[in-house]
Design a protein around this motif. Sequence first.
Motif, short mmCIF file in Angstrom:
data_model
loop_
_atom_site.label_atom_id
_atom_site.label_comp_id
_atom_site.label_asym_id
_atom_site.label_seq_id
_atom_site.Cartn_x
_atom_site.Cartn_y
_atom_site.Cartn_z
N ARG A 88 1.07 -1.18 0.04
CA ARG A 88 0.03 -0.10 -0.17
C ARG A 88 0.93 1.29 0.06
NH1 ARG A 88 -5.72 -1.04 0.92
NH2 ARG A 88 -5.83 1.34 0.38
N ALA A 89 0.64 2.32 -0.81
CA ALA A 89 1.42 3.34 -1.06
C ALA A 89 1.21 4.20 0.38
CB ALA A 89 0.78 4.13 -2.23
N ASP A 90 0.20 4.49 0.90
CA ASP A 90 -0.18 5.37 2.15
C ASP A 90 -0.47 4.40 3.23
OD1 ASP A 90 0.16 7.74 0.44
OD2 ASP A 90 -2.01 7.25 -0.56
N PRO A 91 0.16 4.97 4.27
CA PRO A 91 -0.51 4.25 5.81
C PRO A 91 -1.77 4.42 5.81
CG PRO A 91 1.22 6.33 6.25
CD PRO A 91 0.58 6.24 4.71
N GLN A 92 -2.25 3.15 6.45
CA GLN A 92 -3.82 2.90 6.28
C GLN A 92 -4.23 3.17 7.93
OE1 GLN A 92 -5.77 1.77 3.49
NE2 GLN A 92 -3.67 2.60 2.95
N PRO A 93 -5.45 3.71 8.22
CA PRO A 93 -5.90 4.03 9.47
C PRO A 93 -6.43 2.53 10.18
CG PRO A 93 -7.59 4.82 7.77
CD PRO A 93 -6.29 4.03 6.98
N ARG A 94 -6.21 2.72 11.40
CA ARG A 94 -6.88 1.94 12.35
C ARG A 94 -7.22 2.57 13.61
NH1 ARG A 94 -2.81 -2.13 15.45
NH2 ARG A 94 -2.73 -0.36 16.77
N ILE A 95 -8.32 2.27 14.17
CA ILE A 95 -9.12 2.70 15.35
C ILE A 95 -8.41 1.94 16.39
CG2 ILE A 95 -11.33 2.90 16.71
CD1 ILE A 95 -11.20 4.71 13.98
N ASP A 96 -7.77 2.73 17.09
CA ASP A 96 -6.86 2.28 18.37
C ASP A 96 -7.99 2.02 19.56
OD1 ASP A 96 -4.66 1.93 17.03
OD2 ASP A 96 -4.15 3.93 17.56
N SER A 97 -8.85 3.05 19.89
CA SER A 97 -9.65 3.15 20.85
C SER A 97 -10.88 3.56 20.30
CB SER A 97 -9.04 3.67 22.14
OG SER A 97 -8.61 5.04 21.79
N ALA A 98 -11.79 4.14 21.35
CA ALA A 98 -12.89 4.91 20.70
C ALA A 98 -12.41 6.42 20.21
CB ALA A 98 -14.06 5.01 21.79
N VAL A 99 -12.62 6.13 18.90
CA VAL A 99 -12.33 7.48 18.35
C VAL A 99 -13.35 8.71 18.70
CG1 VAL A 99 -13.75 7.15 16.30
CG2 VAL A 99 -11.83 8.69 15.97
N ASN A 100 -12.55 9.80 18.97
CA ASN A 100 -13.40 10.86 19.53
C ASN A 100 -12.88 12.25 18.90
OD1 ASN A 100 -15.27 10.22 21.62
ND2 ASN A 100 -13.58 9.16 22.57
N ILE A 101 -13.60 13.40 19.05
CA ILE A 101 -13.13 14.62 18.83
C ILE A 101 -12.36 15.08 20.00
CG2 ILE A 101 -15.56 15.63 19.28
CD1 ILE A 101 -15.07 17.64 17.34
N THR A 102 -11.48 15.93 19.63
CA THR A 102 -10.76 16.50 20.82
C THR A 102 -11.31 17.95 21.29
OG1 THR A 102 -9.08 17.46 19.62
CG2 THR A 102 -8.68 15.13 20.27
N PRO A 103 -10.91 18.45 22.25
CA PRO A 103 -11.21 20.02 22.59
C PRO A 103 -10.81 20.85 21.26
CG PRO A 103 -10.63 18.99 24.51
CD PRO A 103 -10.33 18.07 23.40
N LYS A 104 -9.54 20.43 20.60
CA LYS A 104 -9.31 21.48 19.55
C LYS A 104 -10.08 21.40 18.51
CE LYS A 104 -4.77 22.13 17.10
NZ LYS A 104 -3.46 21.97 16.73
N GLY A 105 -10.52 19.91 18.41
CA GLY A 105 -11.47 19.72 17.14
C GLY A 105 -12.94 20.69 17.62
N ILE A 106 -13.31 20.62 18.64
CA ILE A 106 -14.41 21.36 18.97
C ILE A 106 -14.30 22.92 18.70
CG2 ILE A 106 -16.01 21.89 20.94
CD1 ILE A 106 -15.58 19.14 22.05
N ASP A 107 -13.04 23.21 19.00
CA ASP A 107 -12.77 24.63 18.83
C ASP A 107 -12.87 24.98 17.50
OD1 ASP A 107 -12.42 25.15 21.48
OD2 ASP A 107 -10.25 25.07 21.44
N TYR A 108 -12.24 24.16 16.44
CA TYR A 108 -12.25 24.32 15.01
C TYR A 108 -13.80 24.34 14.52
CZ TYR A 108 -11.82 22.72 10.05
OH TYR A 108 -11.81 23.02 8.81
N LEU A 109 -14.73 23.55 14.90
CA LEU A 109 -16.09 23.68 14.50
C LEU A 109 -16.73 25.01 15.03
CD1 LEU A 109 -17.36 19.94 15.60
CD2 LEU A 109 -17.03 20.91 13.18
#
Length: 132
Positions: A88-109
């Motif tokens: 695979r040319a690019d790294p592939q995502p894996r869910i390590d734990s419950a994926v969540n938005i961070t406070p920084k992501g909430i600020d982005y929104l």
Amino acid sequence: DRSERMQVARRIGGDRMSKDDYHILAYQLLSYLYDCLRHGEVPDADQVLWNDAHAAVKVNERYWNYVLRHLSDAGYIEGVSFLSILGRADPQPRIDSAVNITPKGIDYLDENSNMKNAYRFLKGIKDIIPGA
């Protein structure tokens, strides 16, 4: 309600106008994660990782993974890692734990009112035009 959120999640990728715009994809994914957090629900990994629903709205796997990787690298989401896989040319995502938005992501929104307006506009089109 939950069915409406899942419908929005299935349509991550936007409407025909900007379905593959980076900022629209980022805003929709972050909105989905924030909505899950606020309602005490665990995000559906199938909605976070690339799937056939994304393909149906013409968002390819490599581009979706790019958006996901950069949201993670920027600190907007947590619980996702990227693995190099032979062949695979690019790294592939894996869910390590419950994926969540961070406070920084909430600020982005919160700070990104242009995306909020675009999201409302696209959602409004969906409500007005059946099948959009």
